[in-house]
Design an enzyme around this catalytic site. Structure first.
Site, PDB file in Angstrom:
ATOM      1  N   ARG A   1      -3.798 -37.285  19.532  1.00  0.00           N
ATOM      2  CA  ARG A   1      -2.323 -37.242  19.659  1.00  0.00           C
ATOM      3  C   ARG A   1      -1.841 -35.998  20.407  1.00  0.00           C
ATOM      4  NH1 ARG A   1      -3.621 -41.341  18.499  1.00  0.00           N
ATOM      5  NH2 ARG A   1      -2.921 -42.749  16.854  1.00  0.00           N
TER       6      ARG A   1
ATOM      7  N   SER B   1       4.012 -44.264  13.145  1.00  0.00           N
ATOM      8  CA  SER B   1       3.511 -43.326  12.117  1.00  0.00           C
ATOM      9  C   SER B   1       4.309 -42.032  12.212  1.00  0.00           C
ATOM     10  CB  SER B   1       2.038 -43.014  12.359  1.00  0.00           C
ATOM     11  OG  SER B   1       1.300 -44.194  12.227  1.00  0.00           O
TER      12      SER B   1
ATOM     13  N   GLU C   1       4.674 -36.686  13.771  1.00  0.00           N
ATOM     14  CA  GLU C   1       4.237 -37.153  15.085  1.00  0.00           C
ATOM     15  C   GLU C   1       5.418 -37.291  16.061  1.00  0.00           C
ATOM     16  OE1 GLU C   1       1.096 -40.284  15.061  1.00  0.00           O
ATOM     17  OE2 GLU C   1       2.323 -41.196  16.625  1.00  0.00           O
TER      18      GLU C   1
HETATM   19  C1  LIG Z   1       6.479 -49.515  15.685  1.00  0.00           C
HETATM   20  C2  LIG Z   1       5.789 -48.379  16.395  1.00  0.00           C
HETATM   21  C3  LIG Z   1       4.405 -48.343  16.465  1.00  0.00           C
HETATM   22  C4  LIG Z   1       3.759 -47.297  17.129  1.00  0.00           C
HETATM   23  N1  LIG Z   1       2.400 -47.293  17.162  1.00  0.00           N
HETATM   24  C5  LIG Z   1       1.749 -46.287  17.800  1.00  0.00           C
HETATM   25  C6  LIG Z   1       0.323 -46.268  17.846  1.00  0.00           C
HETATM   26  O1  LIG Z   1      -0.359 -47.156  17.331  1.00  0.00           O
HETATM   27  N2  LIG Z   1      -0.285 -45.223  18.470  1.00  0.00           N
HETATM   28  C7  LIG Z   1       0.426 -44.222  19.078  1.00  0.00           C
HETATM   29  O2  LIG Z   1      -0.199 -43.318  19.623  1.00  0.00           O
HETATM   30  N3  LIG Z   1       1.782 -44.221  19.061  1.00  0.00           N
HETATM   31  C8  LIG Z   1       2.453 -45.216  18.432  1.00  0.00           C
HETATM   32  N4  LIG Z   1       3.823 -45.221  18.394  1.00  0.00           N
HETATM   33  C9  LIG Z   1       4.568 -44.117  19.005  1.00  0.00           C
HETATM   34  C10 LIG Z   1       5.073 -44.403  20.450  1.00  0.00           C
HETATM   35  O3  LIG Z   1       5.183 -45.783  20.668  1.00  0.00           O
HETATM   36  C11 LIG Z   1       4.169 -43.808  21.519  1.00  0.00           C
HETATM   37  O4  LIG Z   1       4.030 -42.422  21.338  1.00  0.00           O
HETATM   38  C12 LIG Z   1       4.723 -44.076  22.943  1.00  0.00           C
HETATM   39  O5  LIG Z   1       3.739 -43.758  23.896  1.00  0.00           O
HETATM   40  C13 LIG Z   1       5.984 -43.283  23.258  1.00  0.00           C
HETATM   41  O6  LIG Z   1       6.420 -43.656  24.554  1.00  0.00           O
HETATM   42  P1  LIG Z   1       7.949 -43.724  24.924  1.00  0.00           P
HETATM   43  O7  LIG Z   1       8.052 -44.149  26.340  1.00  0.00           O
HETATM   44  O8  LIG Z   1       8.714 -44.538  23.939  1.00  0.00           O
HETATM   45  O9  LIG Z   1       8.351 -42.188  24.788  1.00  0.00           O
HETATM   46  P2  LIG Z   1       9.680 -41.562  24.163  1.00  0.00           P
HETATM   47  O10 LIG Z   1       9.745 -41.868  22.711  1.00  0.00           O
HETATM   48  O11 LIG Z   1      10.858 -41.919  24.977  1.00  0.00           O
HETATM   49  O12 LIG Z   1       9.372 -39.997  24.329  1.00  0.00           O
HETATM   50  C14 LIG Z   1       8.370 -39.384  23.562  1.00  0.00           C
HETATM   51  C15 LIG Z   1       8.051 -38.009  24.203  1.00  0.00           C
HETATM   52  O13 LIG Z   1       7.447 -38.243  25.465  1.00  0.00           O
HETATM   53  C16 LIG Z   1       8.247 -37.634  26.493  1.00  0.00           C
HETATM   54  N5  LIG Z   1       8.221 -38.528  27.657  1.00  0.00           N
HETATM   55  C17 LIG Z   1       8.396 -39.867  27.695  1.00  0.00           C
HETATM   56  N6  LIG Z   1       8.280 -40.300  28.949  1.00  0.00           N
HETATM   57  C18 LIG Z   1       8.021 -39.220  29.716  1.00  0.00           C
HETATM   58  C19 LIG Z   1       7.801 -39.005  31.108  1.00  0.00           C
HETATM   59  N7  LIG Z   1       7.800 -40.003  31.979  1.00  0.00           N
HETATM   60  N8  LIG Z   1       7.553 -37.728  31.533  1.00  0.00           N
HETATM   61  C20 LIG Z   1       7.547 -36.701  30.672  1.00  0.00           C
HETATM   62  N9  LIG Z   1       7.751 -36.836  29.346  1.00  0.00           N
HETATM   63  C21 LIG Z   1       7.990 -38.082  28.889  1.00  0.00           C
HETATM   64  C22 LIG Z   1       9.646 -37.493  25.909  1.00  0.00           C
HETATM   65  O14 LIG Z   1      10.349 -36.453  26.560  1.00  0.00           O
HETATM   66  C23 LIG Z   1       9.308 -37.177  24.468  1.00  0.00           C
HETATM   67  O15 LIG Z   1       8.967 -35.804  24.368  1.00  0.00           O
HETATM   68  C24 LIG Z   1       4.505 -46.252  17.736  1.00  0.00           C
HETATM   69  C25 LIG Z   1       5.913 -46.297  17.657  1.00  0.00           C
HETATM   70  C26 LIG Z   1       6.550 -47.353  16.998  1.00  0.00           C
HETATM   71  C27 LIG Z   1       8.047 -47.388  16.934  1.00  0.00           C
END
Ligand SMILES: Cc1cc2nc3c(=O)[nH]c(=O)nc-3n(C[C@H](O)[C@H](O)[C@H](O)COP(=O)(O)OP(=O)(O)OC[C@H]3O[C@@H](n4cnc5c(N)ncnc54)[C@H](O)[C@@H]3O)c2cc1C
Length: 339
Positions: A160, A236, A334
Protein backbone atom coordinates in the site's frame (compact mmCIF):
# COMPACT_ATOMS: atom_id res chain seq x y z
CA UNK A 1 -11.42 24.31 -19.51
CA UNK A 2 -13.73 25.67 -16.82
CA UNK A 3 -12.84 26.60 -13.27
CA UNK A 4 -15.97 26.15 -11.15
CA UNK A 5 -16.47 27.53 -7.65
CA UNK A 6 -17.81 25.92 -4.45
CA UNK A 7 -18.40 22.47 -5.95
CA UNK A 8 -19.65 19.84 -3.45
CA UNK A 9 -17.14 16.99 -3.28
CA UNK A 10 -19.30 14.31 -1.62
CA UNK A 11 -20.76 13.10 -4.96
CA UNK A 12 -17.21 12.60 -6.26
CA UNK A 13 -16.35 10.19 -3.44
CA UNK A 14 -17.47 6.64 -2.70
CA UNK A 15 -17.96 7.60 0.98
CA UNK A 16 -20.45 10.31 -0.18
CA UNK A 17 -18.98 12.60 2.44
CA UNK A 18 -17.26 15.98 2.33
CA UNK A 19 -17.76 19.73 1.91
CA UNK A 20 -17.12 21.82 -1.22
CA UNK A 21 -14.00 22.51 -3.24
CA UNK A 22 -13.30 26.26 -3.37
CA UNK A 23 -12.30 25.68 -7.01
CA UNK A 24 -12.90 22.64 -9.21
CA UNK A 25 -11.77 21.78 -12.74
CA UNK A 26 -11.55 18.74 -14.96
CA UNK A 27 -8.41 17.90 -16.96
CA UNK A 28 -8.90 15.93 -20.17
CA UNK A 29 -5.34 16.45 -21.46
CA UNK A 30 -1.84 17.03 -20.12
CA UNK A 31 -2.15 20.63 -21.38
CA UNK A 32 -5.25 21.06 -19.16
CA UNK A 33 -3.22 19.89 -16.18
CA UNK A 34 -0.57 22.52 -16.89
CA UNK A 35 -3.29 25.20 -17.18
CA UNK A 36 -4.75 24.13 -13.86
CA UNK A 37 -1.37 24.20 -12.14
CA UNK A 38 -0.82 27.71 -13.49
CA UNK A 39 -4.30 28.75 -12.22
CA UNK A 40 -3.53 27.42 -8.73
CA UNK A 41 -0.02 28.89 -8.63
CA UNK A 42 -1.14 32.36 -9.68
CA UNK A 43 -3.67 32.40 -6.84
CA UNK A 44 -1.44 30.65 -4.34
CA UNK A 45 -3.93 27.80 -3.96
CA UNK A 46 -3.19 24.24 -2.86
CA UNK A 47 -3.99 21.72 -5.62
CA UNK A 48 -5.50 18.27 -5.10
CA UNK A 49 -5.60 15.67 -7.90
CA UNK A 50 -8.86 13.70 -7.74
CA UNK A 51 -9.30 10.33 -9.41
CA UNK A 52 -12.37 8.18 -8.71
CA UNK A 53 -12.63 9.38 -5.10
CA UNK A 54 -12.58 5.80 -3.81
CA UNK A 55 -9.74 6.21 -1.36
CA UNK A 56 -10.65 9.56 0.17
CA UNK A 57 -12.24 11.04 3.23
CA UNK A 58 -12.98 14.71 2.53
CA UNK A 59 -13.35 17.07 5.50
CA UNK A 60 -16.76 18.58 6.23
CA UNK A 61 -15.26 22.03 5.61
CA UNK A 62 -14.23 20.91 2.12
CA UNK A 63 -10.98 21.82 0.38
CA UNK A 64 -9.78 25.45 0.29
CA UNK A 65 -7.88 25.18 -3.02
CA UNK A 66 -8.30 23.71 -6.51
CA UNK A 67 -9.52 20.13 -6.88
CA UNK A 68 -8.42 18.85 -10.28
CA UNK A 69 -10.45 15.90 -11.55
CA UNK A 70 -8.12 13.75 -13.68
CA UNK A 71 -10.13 12.70 -16.73
CA UNK A 72 -7.47 11.84 -19.34
CA UNK A 73 -8.69 8.94 -21.49
CA UNK A 74 -7.13 6.36 -23.79
CA UNK A 75 -5.70 2.84 -23.90
CA UNK A 76 -2.84 1.99 -26.27
CA UNK A 77 -1.52 -1.51 -26.84
CA UNK A 78 1.79 -2.62 -28.31
CA UNK A 79 1.94 -6.44 -28.06
CA UNK A 80 1.97 -7.16 -24.30
CA UNK A 81 2.50 -3.53 -23.27
CA UNK A 82 -0.57 -1.44 -22.37
CA UNK A 83 -0.24 2.31 -21.89
CA UNK A 84 -3.32 3.67 -20.17
CA UNK A 85 -4.31 7.27 -19.42
CA UNK A 86 -4.77 8.15 -15.77
CA UNK A 87 -8.51 8.93 -15.97
CA UNK A 88 -9.54 5.53 -17.35
CA UNK A 89 -11.70 3.48 -15.00
CA UNK A 90 -9.51 0.75 -13.49
CA UNK A 91 -12.09 -2.05 -13.49
CA UNK A 92 -12.95 -1.32 -17.16
CA UNK A 93 -9.25 -1.65 -18.00
CA UNK A 94 -9.12 -5.00 -16.15
CA UNK A 95 -12.07 -6.20 -18.29
CA UNK A 96 -10.38 -4.83 -21.43
CA UNK A 97 -7.23 -6.87 -20.69
CA UNK A 98 -9.07 -10.03 -19.64
CA UNK A 99 -11.35 -9.98 -22.71
CA UNK A 100 -8.21 -9.88 -24.88
CA UNK A 101 -6.75 -12.81 -22.88
CA UNK A 102 -3.99 -10.88 -21.09
CA UNK A 103 -3.03 -12.00 -17.59
CA UNK A 104 -1.52 -10.09 -14.69
CA UNK A 105 -4.33 -7.96 -13.28
CA UNK A 106 -7.29 -10.40 -13.22
CA UNK A 107 -7.32 -10.57 -9.39
CA UNK A 108 -7.57 -6.77 -9.22
CA UNK A 109 -11.03 -6.82 -10.85
CA UNK A 110 -13.69 -4.82 -9.08
CA UNK A 111 -11.39 -2.31 -7.39
CA UNK A 112 -13.02 1.09 -7.90
CA UNK A 113 -11.20 4.23 -9.00
CA UNK A 114 -8.95 5.25 -11.84
CA UNK A 115 -5.84 3.87 -13.49
CA UNK A 116 -3.91 6.92 -12.20
CA UNK A 117 -4.87 5.97 -8.65
CA UNK A 118 -3.41 2.47 -8.87
CA UNK A 119 0.32 3.23 -8.52
CA UNK A 120 -0.30 5.75 -5.72
CA UNK A 121 -0.90 3.12 -3.03
CA UNK A 122 0.19 0.11 -5.14
CA UNK A 123 -3.32 -1.30 -5.12
CA UNK A 124 -3.55 -4.95 -4.32
CA UNK A 125 -6.09 -7.67 -3.67
CA UNK A 126 -6.54 -11.44 -3.85
CA UNK A 127 -2.84 -12.14 -4.20
CA UNK A 128 -1.89 -9.50 -6.79
CA UNK A 129 -0.51 -5.96 -6.64
CA UNK A 130 -0.11 -3.51 -9.55
CA UNK A 131 3.62 -3.33 -8.80
CA UNK A 132 3.86 -6.82 -10.41
CA UNK A 133 2.84 -5.43 -13.82
CA UNK A 134 3.64 -1.69 -13.82
CA UNK A 135 6.47 -0.95 -16.26
CA UNK A 136 6.49 2.81 -15.77
CA UNK A 137 4.49 5.78 -14.56
CA UNK A 138 4.39 9.14 -16.38
CA UNK A 139 3.82 12.07 -14.06
CA UNK A 140 4.03 15.85 -13.99
CA UNK A 141 6.56 17.20 -11.50
CA UNK A 142 4.66 20.05 -9.86
CA UNK A 143 7.87 21.88 -8.91
CA UNK A 144 9.60 21.85 -12.31
CA UNK A 145 6.48 21.47 -14.52
CA UNK A 146 8.35 18.76 -16.46
CA UNK A 147 6.82 15.38 -17.26
CA UNK A 148 8.91 12.51 -15.88
CA UNK A 149 8.87 8.78 -16.54
CA UNK A 150 9.37 6.58 -13.47
CA UNK A 151 10.50 3.01 -14.12
CA UNK A 152 8.97 0.40 -11.79
CA UNK A 153 12.04 0.30 -9.51
CA UNK A 154 11.93 4.09 -9.10
CA UNK A 155 8.33 3.97 -7.82
CA UNK A 156 9.39 2.49 -4.46
CA UNK A 157 6.49 0.03 -4.35
CA UNK A 158 5.70 -1.95 -1.21
CA UNK A 159 2.51 -2.85 0.69
CA UNK A 160 0.00 0.00 0.00
CA UNK A 161 2.91 2.29 -0.62
CA UNK A 162 4.89 4.05 -3.36
CA UNK A 163 6.98 7.20 -3.48
CA UNK A 164 3.78 8.97 -4.60
CA UNK A 165 2.07 8.51 -1.22
CA UNK A 166 5.21 8.69 0.91
CA UNK A 167 8.50 10.51 0.16
CA UNK A 168 7.16 12.38 -2.91
CA UNK A 169 3.59 12.80 -1.67
CA UNK A 170 1.77 15.72 -3.33
CA UNK A 171 4.65 16.44 -5.71
CA UNK A 172 3.41 14.68 -8.86
CA UNK A 173 0.30 14.23 -10.97
CA UNK A 174 0.17 10.88 -12.73
CA UNK A 175 -0.98 11.17 -16.35
CA UNK A 176 -0.53 7.59 -17.57
CA UNK A 177 0.64 4.17 -16.49
CA UNK A 178 2.27 1.46 -18.60
CA UNK A 179 1.64 -2.19 -17.69
CA UNK A 180 3.26 -5.36 -19.06
CA UNK A 181 0.70 -8.18 -19.19
CA UNK A 182 1.10 -11.80 -20.32
CA UNK A 183 -0.79 -12.94 -23.41
CA UNK A 184 -2.64 -16.22 -22.70
CA UNK A 185 -0.97 -16.27 -19.28
CA UNK A 186 -2.33 -18.37 -16.43
CA UNK A 187 -4.55 -16.63 -13.87
CA UNK A 188 -3.12 -16.25 -10.38
CA UNK A 189 -4.99 -18.33 -7.83
CA UNK A 190 -2.95 -17.79 -4.69
CA UNK A 191 -5.50 -16.37 -2.27
CA UNK A 192 -7.51 -18.67 0.03
CA UNK A 193 -10.94 -17.34 -1.09
CA UNK A 194 -10.04 -17.95 -4.74
CA UNK A 195 -8.58 -21.42 -4.09
CA UNK A 196 -11.80 -22.35 -2.30
CA UNK A 197 -13.91 -20.94 -5.13
CA UNK A 198 -12.06 -23.03 -7.75
CA UNK A 199 -11.41 -26.19 -5.73
CA UNK A 200 -13.45 -28.30 -8.15
CA UNK A 201 -12.33 -26.74 -11.45
CA UNK A 202 -8.98 -27.65 -12.96
CA UNK A 203 -7.98 -24.63 -15.04
CA UNK A 204 -10.24 -21.60 -14.74
CA UNK A 205 -9.89 -18.93 -17.43
CA UNK A 206 -8.83 -15.34 -16.79
CA UNK A 207 -12.45 -14.34 -17.31
CA UNK A 208 -13.68 -16.87 -14.73
CA UNK A 209 -11.13 -15.66 -12.20
CA UNK A 210 -11.93 -11.96 -12.62
CA UNK A 211 -15.67 -12.74 -12.46
CA UNK A 212 -15.09 -14.80 -9.30
CA UNK A 213 -13.15 -11.95 -7.71
CA UNK A 214 -16.04 -9.56 -8.42
CA UNK A 215 -18.53 -12.07 -6.99
CA UNK A 216 -16.47 -12.56 -3.81
CA UNK A 217 -15.97 -8.80 -3.47
CA UNK A 218 -19.68 -8.24 -3.93
CA UNK A 219 -20.49 -10.71 -1.14
CA UNK A 220 -18.28 -8.59 1.13
CA UNK A 221 -19.68 -5.22 0.00
CA UNK A 222 -16.31 -4.43 -1.60
CA UNK A 223 -17.67 -4.13 -5.13
CA UNK A 224 -19.57 -0.92 -5.74
CA UNK A 225 -23.21 -1.58 -6.50
CA UNK A 226 -25.57 1.41 -6.64
CA UNK A 227 -27.86 1.48 -3.62
CA UNK A 228 -25.82 -0.99 -1.52
CA UNK A 229 -25.31 0.82 1.83
CA UNK A 230 -22.20 -1.28 2.62
CA UNK A 231 -20.49 0.36 -0.39
CA UNK A 232 -20.60 3.91 0.99
CA UNK A 233 -17.02 3.48 2.13
CA UNK A 234 -13.44 3.91 1.01
CA UNK A 235 -12.81 0.15 1.05
CA UNK A 236 -10.58 -1.09 3.85
CA UNK A 237 -10.18 1.76 6.30
CA UNK A 238 -7.11 0.38 8.10
CA UNK A 239 -3.92 -1.16 6.74
CA UNK A 240 -2.84 -4.54 8.07
CA UNK A 241 -0.18 -3.66 10.65
CA UNK A 242 3.32 -5.05 10.35
CA UNK A 243 4.93 -5.70 13.73
CA UNK A 244 8.28 -7.06 14.90
CA UNK A 245 8.62 -10.78 15.69
CA UNK A 246 9.01 -9.89 19.42
CA UNK A 247 5.83 -7.84 19.42
CA UNK A 248 3.98 -10.70 17.74
CA UNK A 249 5.19 -13.18 20.38
CA UNK A 250 4.02 -10.83 23.14
CA UNK A 251 0.55 -10.45 21.56
CA UNK A 252 0.27 -14.20 20.91
CA UNK A 253 1.10 -14.90 24.58
CA UNK A 254 -1.65 -12.60 25.83
CA UNK A 255 -4.44 -14.05 23.63
CA UNK A 256 -6.02 -17.40 24.47
CA UNK A 257 -6.60 -18.23 20.77
CA UNK A 258 -4.16 -18.33 17.89
CA UNK A 259 -3.35 -14.91 16.42
CA UNK A 260 -3.52 -15.12 12.60
CA UNK A 261 -0.42 -13.79 10.90
CA UNK A 262 1.69 -13.78 7.74
CA UNK A 263 5.43 -13.41 7.45
CA UNK A 264 6.49 -10.03 6.04
CA UNK A 265 9.93 -8.81 4.91
CA UNK A 266 12.94 -8.93 7.28
CA UNK A 267 11.35 -11.32 9.79
CA UNK A 268 8.50 -8.92 10.57
CA UNK A 269 4.94 -10.19 10.95
CA UNK A 270 1.73 -8.91 9.35
CA UNK A 271 -1.44 -9.28 11.43
CA UNK A 272 -4.88 -8.90 9.79
CA UNK A 273 -6.35 -5.61 11.01
CA UNK A 274 -9.85 -7.13 10.73
CA UNK A 275 -8.93 -9.74 13.37
CA UNK A 276 -7.63 -7.04 15.71
CA UNK A 277 -10.86 -5.06 15.33
CA UNK A 278 -13.04 -8.12 15.99
CA UNK A 279 -11.02 -9.05 19.10
CA UNK A 280 -11.28 -5.48 20.35
CA UNK A 281 -15.10 -5.67 20.08
CA UNK A 282 -15.71 -4.00 16.72
CA UNK A 283 -17.88 -6.37 14.72
CA UNK A 284 -19.57 -6.21 11.35
CA UNK A 285 -22.60 -3.93 11.64
CA UNK A 286 -21.19 -1.99 14.63
CA UNK A 287 -22.63 1.54 14.65
CA UNK A 288 -21.64 4.82 16.21
CA UNK A 289 -24.28 7.35 15.17
CA UNK A 290 -24.25 7.71 11.40
CA UNK A 291 -20.84 6.02 11.06
CA UNK A 292 -20.53 2.28 11.17
CA UNK A 293 -18.72 -0.87 10.18
CA UNK A 294 -19.97 -2.63 7.05
CA UNK A 295 -22.34 -5.52 7.80
CA UNK A 296 -20.19 -7.67 5.46
CA UNK A 297 -16.58 -6.56 6.02
CA UNK A 298 -15.02 -5.64 9.35
CA UNK A 299 -12.38 -3.36 7.84
CA UNK A 300 -14.75 -1.11 5.90
CA UNK A 301 -16.04 1.90 7.80
CA UNK A 302 -19.28 3.06 6.19
CA UNK A 303 -21.44 6.12 5.93
CA UNK A 304 -24.78 4.79 7.25
CA UNK A 305 -26.66 7.49 5.35
CA UNK A 306 -26.07 10.97 6.72
CA UNK A 307 -22.56 10.67 8.15
CA UNK A 308 -20.24 13.66 8.26
CA UNK A 309 -16.49 13.26 8.13
CA UNK A 310 -16.54 14.05 11.87
CA UNK A 311 -18.68 10.92 12.50
CA UNK A 312 -16.18 8.72 10.64
CA UNK A 313 -13.31 10.32 12.60
CA UNK A 314 -15.10 9.61 15.89
CA UNK A 315 -15.44 5.92 14.98
CA UNK A 316 -11.85 5.79 13.71
CA UNK A 317 -10.62 7.28 16.99
CA UNK A 318 -12.64 4.85 19.10
CA UNK A 319 -11.30 1.87 17.14
CA UNK A 320 -7.65 2.99 17.11
CA UNK A 321 -7.70 3.79 20.85
CA UNK A 322 -9.21 0.41 21.77
CA UNK A 323 -6.88 -1.59 19.50
CA UNK A 324 -3.86 0.31 20.80
CA UNK A 325 -4.78 -0.21 24.44
CA UNK A 326 -5.40 -3.94 23.95
CA UNK A 327 -2.54 -4.84 21.58
CA UNK A 328 -0.11 -1.91 21.69
CA UNK A 329 -0.57 -1.53 17.91
CA UNK A 330 -1.34 1.87 16.37
CA UNK A 331 -3.48 1.23 13.27
CA UNK A 332 -2.76 3.31 10.17
CA UNK A 333 -5.74 4.48 8.10
CA UNK A 334 -5.60 3.64 4.40
CA UNK A 335 -7.74 6.45 2.85
CA UNK A 336 -6.27 9.87 2.15
CA UNK A 337 -7.67 12.67 4.31
CA UNK A 338 -8.51 15.78 2.27
CA UNK A 339 -8.90 19.29 3.69
C1 LIG B 1 -15.46 -0.65 -2.14
C2 LIG B 1 -13.98 -0.37 -2.23
C3 LIG B 1 -13.08 -1.42 -2.35
C4 LIG B 1 -11.71 -1.17 -2.45
N1 LIG B 1 -10.86 -2.23 -2.55
C5 LIG B 1 -9.53 -2.01 -2.64
C6 LIG B 1 -8.63 -3.11 -2.76
O1 LIG B 1 -9.02 -4.28 -2.80
N2 LIG B 1 -7.29 -2.85 -2.82
C7 LIG B 1 -6.80 -1.57 -2.80
O2 LIG B 1 -5.59 -1.42 -2.86
N3 LIG B 1 -7.64 -0.50 -2.71
C8 LIG B 1 -8.97 -0.70 -2.62
N4 LIG B 1 -9.83 0.37 -2.50
C9 LIG B 1 -9.29 1.73 -2.44
C10 LIG B 1 -9.27 2.48 -3.80
O3 LIG B 1 -10.23 1.94 -4.67
C11 LIG B 1 -7.91 2.44 -4.49
O4 LIG B 1 -6.92 2.97 -3.65
C12 LIG B 1 -7.93 3.23 -5.82
O5 LIG B 1 -6.76 2.95 -6.54
C13 LIG B 1 -8.02 4.74 -5.62
O6 LIG B 1 -8.08 5.34 -6.90
P1 LIG B 1 -8.93 6.64 -7.17
O7 LIG B 1 -8.78 7.00 -8.60
O8 LIG B 1 -10.33 6.49 -6.67
O9 LIG B 1 -8.14 7.69 -6.26
P2 LIG B 1 -8.74 8.84 -5.33
O10 LIG B 1 -9.52 8.24 -4.22
O11 LIG B 1 -9.42 9.87 -6.14
O12 LIG B 1 -7.39 9.45 -4.71
C14 LIG B 1 -6.63 8.71 -3.80
C15 LIG B 1 -5.23 9.37 -3.69
O13 LIG B 1 -4.57 9.21 -4.94
C16 LIG B 1 -4.26 10.51 -5.48
N5 LIG B 1 -4.45 10.44 -6.93
C17 LIG B 1 -5.49 9.91 -7.62
N6 LIG B 1 -5.27 10.03 -8.93
C18 LIG B 1 -4.07 10.64 -9.07
C19 LIG B 1 -3.28 11.06 -10.18
N7 LIG B 1 -3.67 10.85 -11.43
N8 LIG B 1 -2.07 11.66 -9.93
C20 LIG B 1 -1.66 11.88 -8.67
N9 LIG B 1 -2.36 11.51 -7.58
C21 LIG B 1 -3.55 10.91 -7.79
C22 LIG B 1 -5.22 11.48 -4.82
O14 LIG B 1 -4.69 12.79 -4.82
C23 LIG B 1 -5.32 10.88 -3.43
O15 LIG B 1 -4.18 11.27 -2.68
C24 LIG B 1 -11.21 0.16 -2.41
C25 LIG B 1 -12.13 1.22 -2.28
C26 LIG B 1 -13.50 0.96 -2.19
C27 LIG B 1 -14.46 2.10 -2.07
Amino acid sequence: MQFLEHVPLAPYTTFKIGGPARWFAEAATEADILKAVEFARSRNLPLFPLGGGSNLLVADAGFPGLVLHIALKGIEQEKEIFTVSAGENWDCFVSHAVERDFAGIECLAGIPGTVGGTPIQNVGAYGQEVSETVVSVRALNLATLEFEEFANAACGFSYRRSIFNSTERGKYIVTRVTYALRESGQPKIAYADLKRHFQNSATPSLREVSDAVRTIRRSKGMYIVAGDPDCRSAGSFFKNPIVSAEQYVRIAAQEEIEVPHYMAADGAVKIPAAWLLERAGFHKGYALGEAGISTRHTLALVNRGAAKAADIFALRDRITAEVESRFGIRLDPEPVLVG
